[in-house]
Structure formats: structure tokens, C-alpha cells
Design a protein around this motif. Structure first.
Motif, PDB file in Angstrom:
ATOM      1  N   TYR A   1      -8.361 -10.941  17.968  1.00 44.18           N
ATOM      2  CA  TYR A   1      -9.252 -10.223  18.886  1.00 44.18           C
ATOM      3  C   TYR A   1     -10.110 -11.156  19.748  1.00 44.18           C
ATOM      4  CZ  TYR A   1     -13.745  -7.923  19.938  1.00 44.18           C
ATOM      5  OH  TYR A   1     -14.911  -7.530  20.527  1.00 44.18           O
TER       6      TYR A   1
ATOM      7  N   LEU B   1      -9.298   2.577   6.088  1.00 44.92           N
ATOM      8  CA  LEU B   1      -9.860   1.327   6.646  1.00 44.92           C
ATOM      9  C   LEU B   1      -8.979   0.794   7.767  1.00 44.92           C
ATOM     10  CD1 LEU B   1     -10.976  -0.532   3.381  1.00 44.92           C
ATOM     11  CD2 LEU B   1     -12.485   0.183   5.240  1.00 44.92           C
ATOM     12  N   THR B   2      -7.675   0.811   7.525  1.00 47.90           N
ATOM     13  CA  THR B   2      -6.741   0.293   8.529  1.00 47.90           C
ATOM     14  C   THR B   2      -6.837   1.101   9.822  1.00 47.90           C
ATOM     15  OG1 THR B   2      -5.249  -0.258   6.730  1.00 47.90           O
ATOM     16  CG2 THR B   2      -4.329  -0.279   8.949  1.00 47.90           C
TER      17      THR B   2
ATOM     18  N   THR C   1      -9.005  -9.181  13.427  1.00 48.91           N
ATOM     19  CA  THR C   1     -10.328  -9.025  14.047  1.00 48.91           C
ATOM     20  C   THR C   1     -11.035 -10.358  14.257  1.00 48.91           C
ATOM     21  OG1 THR C   1     -11.387  -8.723  11.898  1.00 48.91           O
ATOM     22  CG2 THR C   1     -10.674  -6.743  13.036  1.00 48.91           C
TER      23      THR C   1
ATOM     24  N   THR D   1     -10.151   0.711  11.775  1.00 48.35           N
ATOM     25  CA  THR D   1     -10.295  -0.615  12.382  1.00 48.35           C
ATOM     26  C   THR D   1      -9.366  -0.767  13.589  1.00 48.35           C
ATOM     27  OG1 THR D   1     -10.780  -1.487  10.200  1.00 48.35           O
ATOM     28  CG2 THR D   1     -10.289  -3.095  11.908  1.00 48.35           C
ATOM     29  N   LEU D   2      -8.092  -0.406  13.381  1.00 54.47           N
ATOM     30  CA  LEU D   2      -7.108  -0.669  14.440  1.00 54.47           C
ATOM     31  C   LEU D   2      -7.203   0.294  15.607  1.00 54.47           C
ATOM     32  CD1 LEU D   2      -3.852  -1.564  12.480  1.00 54.47           C
ATOM     33  CD2 LEU D   2      -5.620  -3.081  13.360  1.00 54.47           C
TER      34      LEU D   2
ATOM     35  N   PHE E   1     -16.673  -5.934  11.906  1.00 54.64           N
ATOM     36  CA  PHE E   1     -15.670  -4.866  11.940  1.00 54.64           C
ATOM     37  C   PHE E   1     -15.584  -4.145  10.596  1.00 54.64           C
ATOM     38  CE2 PHE E   1     -13.946  -7.031  15.680  1.00 54.64           C
ATOM     39  CZ  PHE E   1     -13.510  -5.966  16.438  1.00 54.64           C
ATOM     40  N   LEU E   2     -15.425  -4.931   9.533  1.00 51.01           N
ATOM     41  CA  LEU E   2     -15.063  -4.315   8.257  1.00 51.01           C
ATOM     42  C   LEU E   2     -16.223  -3.557   7.629  1.00 51.01           C
ATOM     43  CD1 LEU E   2     -12.690  -7.042   6.794  1.00 51.01           C
ATOM     44  CD2 LEU E   2     -12.198  -5.101   8.300  1.00 51.01           C
TER      45      LEU E   2
ATOM     46  N   LEU F   1     -11.244  -1.615  17.199  1.00 45.11           N
ATOM     47  CA  LEU F   1     -10.668  -2.688  18.023  1.00 45.11           C
ATOM     48  C   LEU F   1     -10.596  -2.334  19.507  1.00 45.11           C
ATOM     49  CD1 LEU F   1      -7.710  -4.551  16.303  1.00 45.11           C
ATOM     50  CD2 LEU F   1      -9.749  -5.548  17.309  1.00 45.11           C
TER      51      LEU F   1
ATOM     52  N   PHE G   1     -12.961  -4.547  -1.680  1.00 42.79           N
ATOM     53  CA  PHE G   1     -12.763  -5.005  -0.307  1.00 42.79           C
ATOM     54  C   PHE G   1     -14.016  -5.728   0.194  1.00 42.79           C
ATOM     55  CE2 PHE G   1     -12.045  -4.153   4.306  1.00 42.79           C
ATOM     56  CZ  PHE G   1     -10.760  -4.662   4.372  1.00 42.79           C
TER      57      PHE G   1
ATOM     58  N   PRO H   1      -3.099  -4.658  -2.756  1.00 47.17           N
ATOM     59  CA  PRO H   1      -3.380  -4.069  -1.433  1.00 47.17           C
ATOM     60  C   PRO H   1      -4.701  -4.576  -0.859  1.00 47.17           C
ATOM     61  CG  PRO H   1      -2.772  -2.364  -3.014  1.00 47.17           C
ATOM     62  CD  PRO H   1      -2.896  -3.629  -3.788  1.00 47.17           C
ATOM     63  N   GLY H   2      -5.728  -4.687  -1.704  1.00 51.55           N
ATOM     64  CA  GLY H   2      -7.043  -5.111  -1.212  1.00 51.55           C
ATOM     65  C   GLY H   2      -6.999  -6.493  -0.608  1.00 51.55           C
TER      66      GLY H   2
ATOM     67  N   LEU I   1      -6.462  -7.968   8.119  1.00 52.52           N
ATOM     68  CA  LEU I   1      -7.490  -7.497   9.055  1.00 52.52           C
ATOM     69  C   LEU I   1      -8.404  -8.633   9.489  1.00 52.52           C
ATOM     70  CD1 LEU I   1      -8.475  -3.946   7.700  1.00 52.52           C
ATOM     71  CD2 LEU I   1      -6.993  -4.545   9.602  1.00 52.52           C
TER      72      LEU I   1
ATOM     73  N   LEU J   1      -5.237  -1.967  -7.419  1.00 53.91           N
ATOM     74  CA  LEU J   1      -6.006  -2.106  -6.179  1.00 53.91           C
ATOM     75  C   LEU J   1      -5.968  -3.530  -5.627  1.00 53.91           C
ATOM     76  CD1 LEU J   1      -9.211  -0.050  -7.075  1.00 53.91           C
ATOM     77  CD2 LEU J   1      -7.400   0.597  -5.500  1.00 53.91           C
TER      78      LEU J   1
ATOM     79  N   TRP K   1      -7.360   2.383   1.706  1.00 52.44           N
ATOM     80  CA  TRP K   1      -6.691   1.332   2.514  1.00 52.44           C
ATOM     81  C   TRP K   1      -6.227   1.905   3.846  1.00 52.44           C
ATOM     82  CZ3 TRP K   1      -8.768  -1.969  -0.198  1.00 52.44           C
ATOM     83  CH2 TRP K   1      -8.632  -2.073  -1.569  1.00 52.44           C
TER      84      TRP K   1
ATOM     85  N   LEU L   1      -4.618  -6.677   2.550  1.00 46.99           N
ATOM     86  CA  LEU L   1      -5.178  -5.981   3.715  1.00 46.99           C
ATOM     87  C   LEU L   1      -6.372  -6.752   4.271  1.00 46.99           C
ATOM     88  CD1 LEU L   1      -4.930  -3.462   5.483  1.00 46.99           C
ATOM     89  CD2 LEU L   1      -6.622  -2.354   4.024  1.00 46.99           C
ATOM     90  N   PHE L   2      -7.172  -7.326   3.371  1.00 50.28           N
ATOM     91  CA  PHE L   2      -8.335  -8.102   3.826  1.00 50.28           C
ATOM     92  C   PHE L   2      -7.892  -9.281   4.680  1.00 50.28           C
ATOM     93  CE2 PHE L   2     -11.441 -11.517   3.339  1.00 50.28           C
ATOM     94  CZ  PHE L   2     -12.555 -10.884   3.842  1.00 50.28           C
TER      95      PHE L   2
ATOM     96  N   ILE M   1       0.848  -1.191   0.000  1.00 48.54           N
ATOM     97  CA  ILE M   1       0.000   0.000   0.000  1.00 48.54           C
ATOM     98  C   ILE M   1       0.885   1.243   0.000  1.00 48.54           C
ATOM     99  CG2 ILE M   1      -1.645   1.352   1.371  1.00 48.54           C
ATOM    100  CD1 ILE M   1      -2.657  -1.390   2.447  1.00 48.54           C
TER     101      ILE M   1
ATOM    102  N   ALA N   1     -12.027   0.640  -4.610  1.00 47.35           N
ATOM    103  CA  ALA N   1     -11.304  -0.031  -3.535  1.00 47.35           C
ATOM    104  C   ALA N   1     -12.289  -0.608  -2.512  1.00 47.35           C
ATOM    105  CB  ALA N   1     -10.351   0.949  -2.854  1.00 47.35           C
TER     106      ALA N   1
END
Lengths: 592, 194
Positions: free
Chosen positions: B27, A170-171, B23, A174-175, A138-139, A179, A69, B11-12, B19, B8, A167, B15-16, A51, A65
Motif C-alpha cells: 500500500y 478481518l480480511t 498494508t 481490510t481489503l 489498518f488492523l 484499503l 491476531f 490461520p492467525g 495483511l 486458530l 479471519w 493472515l497476519f 482458513i 482469534a
């Protein structure tokens, strides 16, 4: 309304504002990239993912994006359900979920709706609940928040082409936001008795023997029916109760904070293991409104004028107090059909409610969960009195803008704010402007799309379903209430709420597909125009405040905004409401 | 366009996955390990034991139909009432004849167990709870049953009433929820009274 109900409502709003204000400041701080300590975590993470965090996106790339996702989320949730029997953490050995139900649930959790056609404790393995459903809790919440942040940037910036990096947003959300809040909330809930374990379901020996009618099963495991279609039963008895277990608290926390609402168990937040005490109920209600409320403060801070956030929050609060008051009042009324049976019905409409919550804590929860697009329930809305049950319907039909979902509520309300300044502009013959940005044809087209997509989905979906045998087959209650069940289902799905008049048997291929589509388009049919608007606003020049500028932070604007929400949001639905809850109310009290 | 999508995709996807792990695995496991230290009883279900056997959870209502016990909220779960693997309410609308029938049946059962009692029955004792697992009844619903239980057990009314009071909780911290009686706890206390 009883004194207890007033005190509860007042205390709720007080604690909410006190908690949300600093959180709003914090969210603005994080989303503006000023949380430098995070760099140590983010740096390596972005490198691994490839990223380019300092590279911003235009609105179209941002939208692509987010769509990508969310499509990945869709595939993951669908796949986990279809394969759960082969995967670990399935102590009850639940089979794979059917294709249509998996499709519906996957869209549902990705679109932050969390409509549940299934019963959690009898369908989903622990792995599916965690790695599929908790993750999307979460997402999908993060997705909603970053969309509104992009829109806010559209107002805050000027003469630029970009709205942020999807990106990175979103990061961070979330973090640094979801969280830690979830962790605190999960521990608090657990202190009240919400369970959190990976044990197999537990058998206990009950004090008394339970006598019941067990359905007679055929060789295929299906219940046998007689010639009239009634299920054949045999008398049976048991002294064993099997207690469903699972990692509930961790999911419960984000279910509320992310305004998701999909319960671990079928009974959702009415289940004592999800919501054991009146205090856990209070925490859950607060958690639902916390982020939507905080975002109003973040909005004020990010556009550089806190009064703008207060004005939006004031409009939301006025509408919410009216809804909550109505729910608590109507539910306290006795059902006139029960009194002649020798029942002291003064306790109110207790069918489908829990004793520990009673009328006030249930009515308030219903108003909170449907004003926000959460959809968790601590009482069964289907059994509400006709007008009490109309409150959740109306709250959703306003477009989920009274606090609304995480992010979705604020961008929905900002669309109404744009509409309000447009209407005001028409009245005096001036080009409307909001927060220093001219509102022109392109913005009005996008606003209209964002506001009209959901009523179209709801009304057309309901109309088709009452015409088709497949649609009518799901109805559980006769008469006007059956119509309300269908109307509620589409209202809930298209507005991404997820609560239900749950008598409707919606786990059929027809409803799984229809409601799945309503949820998807009700979500992304709004997100895309909102992002398009963010892009065009960001590109505009900022204009100064003139003598003809309508101030958007005073009481006049708040009243205008409330009027716009009520007129535009609600008028679409008046005929449908008249056919459902209104008729039912008249019938109930006329003794028919 | 194709280029933009490729730009895209990596990274998509990565990252998915990241995360998802944070989570969906890290978590819940972190919460589990913390609460198993802080609140071990609550985390495992608030179970209640008698003489070494687990006889239920103080949070999950059980079905009682013996006149010697206090009865709890009616439960609409299937196939048996208070089925803790299939929670849920009846979802009957307020005007549904099936609701009137169900309430009528419960009134009849309560009256049959206590024919002398002609007071109106508190509504929570004849309407199904939302979860089907409600562990509580209102103090009024407990009071309605005191005489029946006292008679069936050969105890004085005062004795039983004292036990009810002992097992009654007020509003939590004076502001949240409603006053209520935990039925399982009350019945356990009754069984312990010889």
C-alpha cells in the motif's frame, strides 16, 4: 460562534452524511459476504492461510482469534522498534527504541489508541513507521469494525450459536473497505501538499540567520546542568533548516480513516507536512467520522430496520453538535492575561494553534478527534482555554460513543442503548427488549462491565499518579492544569483516544507502563464482554413487537439515549473535572 | 482448548503476515508511485529554490528576526525555533506564568524593532504555533509589521502593503480555514524588490 464556524459545522455534517450513507450500505454488503467478485482474491488467500471460510465461530473462538491476531501485532511492533537499527529504511540511523517506550507504543497502536510518548520524526525509522505502525493502523481499525459487526449479527440473527468468522471478517474489511478508502484519501491529501517519499532529511539554507541558545553537551551527549538543575546553554546560530521527510500521506490517510490518530511527526496534524491546507484539514475531519457514521447506516441495514440506525446517529449528532459548538465558542474568547501586555487578544486562544486553521477549524477538529477515538490533533489541547480544553476531556469521558472509533463507537453506543431500554423497562416494570431480543441478566452484566471498565481505569490511574512522585514528576504546568494533564492522559489512554495534554512528560518508565496497561484493558476489557453479549444475543429467539414494546427508533428513545449517555457516562467524572478545568476557569477569570 | 488454539494459530499467523505485507509494504509503495507521477512537487515537500539553491519549503515556517523581514509565528521547538526535525508546541496552559513571560518577551522584541508602533499586537504574532513550523501569519499580523519593514528597506509603505496583499490568501474556496499570509513567500518577494 462566528458565522464561519456555523457554516463550517453545517457543511461538515452535510458532506459527512452524504458520503457515509452509501458507504454504510457498501459495508453491510461486504460484511454479509455478498461481494462475490472478491472470491477470486479471497479463495487463494484462504487456502494459503488454511482458513476454512465457510466455518463460522462462536463468540469465544471469535474473541480468541482477535486476541491472538492482536498479540501478533504487539510482538511485531515491539520487535521492529527494538531492532530498527539493524533493519533497512532507516536513513537517519535512529537507534533502537527503549524497552518501556516500545512496550507502550506497541500496545498503543494495537489498541487503536496511538498515544505517542515519542516524537515520530526523531525516533522511528521509515520501516518501523510503515511495517509496524501503518499496519496496526489498518488492523486495529479492522478489529474494531469486526467486533461491532459480530454484535450486529447478534441482533440480526436468532437461535444460532455463531457470530461469524473472524479471519474472513478481518480480511474483507481490510481489503474492501479500509484499503481503497485509504488509497483515495492519501492521494487527495498529497494533492494538498502532504509528503510521500523515502528521501533522507533535507537541509535547506534559510533566508535569515537564527540565533538561539544551544544546550552545552557533556562527553556522554547529555545536556549539562548547573547546581540548580537548569540546563547550561551557549549562544549559537544557524542558517540551515533540516526538513524531516518520509512516507507520510499513506500513513496519514489510515490514521484518520481508522480513527487511529498516531502522527508521523510529533506535532501530528498540526504539522504542515501532515495537514498543509484548510481543505486537507476538512478531508481529515471527514475521514475521522466517515466509518463510524457509515457503521450506523450499516447497522440499520443489517438489522433490517434503517430507522434504528438513524436513531443512534441522531443521538450521536446532537451530542456532537453541543461539543463542537462549545469548543469553537470557548476558544474564541481572549485570554484575559494577555490583553494587559499590549496584545490584541480578540483573535482568541492562538497559543498552540496554526494560523491557517484559526479558531473554528481547530475547535471543530478537537471536537471531532475526541468524540471519535481518533486522537490526532491539529492544535495543542494543553494550551486550550480551561473550558475549551474541557471539551475534549468530556468528549472522551462519555466513553467514545459520540461517533467514537471505527466499530468501537457503535458498540459502545449500543451498550448505552441496551442500558437505556433497561432503565425504561425498570420504570414501567417490564422485561426490557431491544431489536426483538430480550435483555436479561447476562446482557446487563456484560453491558455494565463494558461501560464501567474505562471510568475505573481512568479514575484509579489518575488517583495513583497524583499520589506518587513518579506520577507528579511528569507534570509541566503548575496548579489545577497539572492535574488536568494527568487526568487527560488516563482518560485518553483508557478510552483509546490517544490525544494528550502533551505537556505531560509521559515517556518515562512509570507512564509508559501505567498508560500501556490502561490502553490494553480499556480496549480488550470492553471487546470481550461485547463479544460475549453478541454470542448470547445470537442464541436468543426473536420476539415480536407488542403493545408494551418501547419503540427504539423515535425521538423519545433518542432523548432517553442521550440522557443515559450523559448521566452514566459523565457523572463518574464530575468531581475530577471540578478539580481540574473548572477551578482553572474560575482562577483565570477572577484575575488570580 | 489446546486443540482450539492450534486451530486458530496457523490461520492467525499467516493472515497476519499477509495483511502486513499488503498494508505495510504494497500500500505505501503503491501510493508513492502514484503520487510521484501526479503530484511530484507536493510529494517531495513543496520545496522553494532561489538562484538554484533550495532555500526552504513553502509549507514550513522559517525563523525571522531581522527587522527587514516580516516575522512569522513564534516557535516553541528546541533547541532552535522552527526546528523541522522536532516539531511541536509549547504546551503551556492558559494560566501558566511561563506563557505570560514568553508573550511579554515577544512583545518587547517586536516593540524594540519598531518603537513608534503602539498599536496592540495581533495575538498570533506573540503566541507559539502548534507545530512550531507554522508558515503563515494573519493579515492583521502582517499589517502590524508593514511600517517597520518599509522603513528598514527604504521602501514606501504602499509598496510593501501591495506585496502583503499579493501574498495574502483568503479562506480556501471561501469556506475553509482563515485568511493568511505566507511569510517565506512574502519575504522572498521583498528580497526580489530592489
Amino acid at each position: 460562534m462566528s458565522n464561519h464556524a456555523w457554516i463550517l459545522l453545517g457543511l461538515f455534517l452535510l458532506v459527512l452524511f452524504v458520503a457515509a450513507k452509501p458507504l454504510g450500505t457498501y459495508i453491510a454488503y461486504v460484511m454479509e459476504g455478498r461481494f462475490r467478485a472478491g472470491g477470486k482474491i479471497e479463495g487463494p488467500l484462504y487456502r494459503v492461510c488454511g482458513i476454512r471460510h465457510d466455518e463460522e465461530m462462536g463468540w469465544l473462538a471469535y474473541a480468541f482469534a482477535l486476541l491472538l491476531f492482536n498479540l501478533l501485532g504487539l510482538l511485531a511492533v515491539y520487535g521492529l522498534q527494538r531492532l530498527q537499527v539493524y533493519l533497512p529504511l532507516n536513513p537517519q540511523g535512529f537507534p533502537n527504541v527503549s524497552p518501556d517506550s516500545s512496550f507502550n507504543t506497541a500496545i498503543s497502536f494495537v489498541a487503536n489508541t496511538n498515544w505517542q510518548g515519542y516524537g515520530g520524526e526523531s525516533t522511528m525509522s521509515y520501516l518501523t513507521q510503515m511495517l509496524g505502525l501503518t499496519v496496526q493502523n489498518f488492523l486495529s481499525a479492522a478489529t474494531g469494525i469486526v467486533v461491532v459487526i459480530a454484535l450486529i449479527r447478534g441482533f440480526a440473527r436468532h437461535s444460532v450459536k455463531t457470530v461469524g468468522n473472524a479471519w474472513v471478517d478481518l480480511t474483507r474489511v481490510t481489503l474492501y473497505v479500509l484499503l481503497p478508502l485509504s488509497f483515495i484519501c492519501a492521494v487527495l491529501l498529497c494533492s494538498q501538499g502532504v509528503i510521500q517519499n523515502f528521501d533522507a532529511y533535507k537541509d535547506v539554507m534559510t533566508l535569515d540567520v537564527t540565533h538561539y541558545d544551544a544546550p552545552r553537551l557533556g562527553a556522554d551527549g547529555q545536556a549539562l546542568k548547573d547546581a540548580l538543575g537548569a540546563v547550561l546553554t551557549d549562544p549559537a546560530q544557524t542558517q540551515t533548516q533540516t526538513l524531516a521527510m518520509g512516507p507520510v500521506a499513506s500513513q496519514e490517510a489510515i490514521k484518520m480513516l481508522g480513527t487511529n490518530g498516531g502522527g508521523f511527526f510529533n506535532a501530528n496534524s498540526a504539522h504542515p507536512y501532515e495537514n498543509p491546507t484548510p481543505f486537507s484539514n476538512f478531508i481529515e475531519m471527514l475521514a475521522i467520522f466517515l466509518i463510524p457514521c457509515a457503521l450506523c447506516f450499516a447497522f440499520g441495514k443489517m438489522v433490517g430496520d434503517r430507522r434504528q440506525g438513524w436513531a443512534i446517529l441522531a443521538a450521536m449528532t446532537v451530542l456532537f453538535v453541543a461539543l463542537a459548538g462549545a469548543a469553537m465558542t470557548f476558544e474564541q474568547q481572549p485570554n484575559p492575561l494577555l490583553t494587559p501586555l499590549g496584545v490584541d487578544a480578540s483573535g482568541g486562544s492562538m497559543e498552540g494553534k496554526e494560523t491557517r486553521f484559526g479558531i473554528a477549524d481547530s475547535g471543530l477538529f478537537a471536537a471531532v478527534t475526541t468524540s471519535a477515538s481518533c486522537g490526532a490533533v491539529n492544535s495543542m489541547h494543553d494550551s486550550y482555554s480551561p473550558l475549551g480544553g474541557m471539551v475534549p476531556l468530556v468528549a472522551m469521558q462519555l466513553g467514545e460513543v459520540v461517533f467514537g472509533g471505527t466499530g468501537t463507537g457503535l458498540y459502545g453506543m449500543l451498550a448505552f442503548a441496551i442500558l437505556a431500554v433497561f432503565v425504561a423497562g425498570l420504570m414501567v416494570g417490564r422485561t426490557p427488549e431491544y431489536l426483538g431480543k430480550k435483555i436479561e441478566a447476562h446482557e446487563m452484566k456484560m453491558t455494565s462491565l463494558a461501560i464501567l471498565v474505562t471510568p475505573l481505569l481512568v479514575l484509579i490511574g489518575t488517583a495513583i499518579s497524583v499520589m506518587l512522585a513518579d506520577g507528579r514528576a511528569g507534570v509541566a504546568n503548575p496548579g489545577a492544569h497539572g492535574f488536568s494533564e494527568i487526568l487527560y492522559a488516563f482518560t485518553s489512554a483508557a478510552n483509546n483516544n490517544g490525544s494528550a495534554f502533551a505537556g505531560l512528560s509521559a515517556n518515562t518508565p512509570y507512564y509508559n507502563v501505567m498508560l500501556g496497561l490502561a490502553m490494553w484493558f480499556g480496549r480488550f476489557g470492553v471487546i470481550v464482554p461485547v463479544l460475549a453479549m453478541a454470542g448470547s444475543l445470537a442464541a436468543k429467539k426473536r420476539i415480536g413487537v407488542g403493545v408494551g414494546t418501547l419503540p427504539t427508533h423515535g425521538p423519545l428513545f433518542v432523548v432517553l439515549l442521550i440522557g443515559t449517555v450523559l448521566l452514566v457516562g459523565l457523572l463518574n467524572y464530575v468531581p475530577a473535572l471540578a478539580l481540574g478545568p473548572v477551578i482553572e476557569h474560575l482562577l483565570l477569570w477572577s484575575g488570580q | 482448548m489446546k486443540n482450539a488454539l492450534q486451530h486458530l494459530l496457523r490461520p492467525g499467523v499467516s493472515l497476519f503476515i499477509l495483511l502486513t505485507l499488503v498494508t505495510g509494504a504494497f500500500y505505501p509503495l503503491a501510493v508513492t508511485s502514484v503520487v510521484s507521477q501526479l503530484f511530484p512537487e507536493e510529494a517531495s515537500g513543496s520545496l522553494v529554490s532561489r538562484d538554484g539553491t533550495e532555500i526552504g519549503s513553502r509549507l514550513i515556517g522559517q525563523n525571522f528576526s531581522d527587522p527587514r523581514y516580516f516575522w512569522g509565528r513564534p516557535s516553541a521547538t528546541a533547541p532552535q525555533p522552527n526546528n523541522a526535525t522536532a516539531s511541536g508546541g509549547s504546551n503551556l496552559g492558559p494560566l501558566n506564568p511561563a506563557l505570560v513571560d514568553a508573550v511579554q518577551g515577544r512583545v518587547a522584541a517586536l516593540k524594540a524593532a519598531d518603537p513608534e508602533n503602539d498599536r496592540p499586537i495581533p495575538v498570533d504574532l506573540v503566541t507559539a504555533s502548534g507545530s512550531g513550523l507554522d508558515p503563515h501569519i494573519s493579515p492583521a499580523a502582517a499589517d502590524w509589521q508593514v511600517q517597520r519593514v518599509a522603513k528598514a528597506r527604504g521602501l514606501t509603505v504602499e509598496r510593501v502593503r501591495a506585496l502583503v496583499e499579493k501574498n495574502t490568501e483568503g479562506r480556501q474556496w471561501g469556506v475553509f480555514g482563515e485568511p493568511r499570509v505566507n511569510v517565506l513567500a512574502l519575504n522572498l518577494a521583498l528580497d526580489a524588490t530592489r
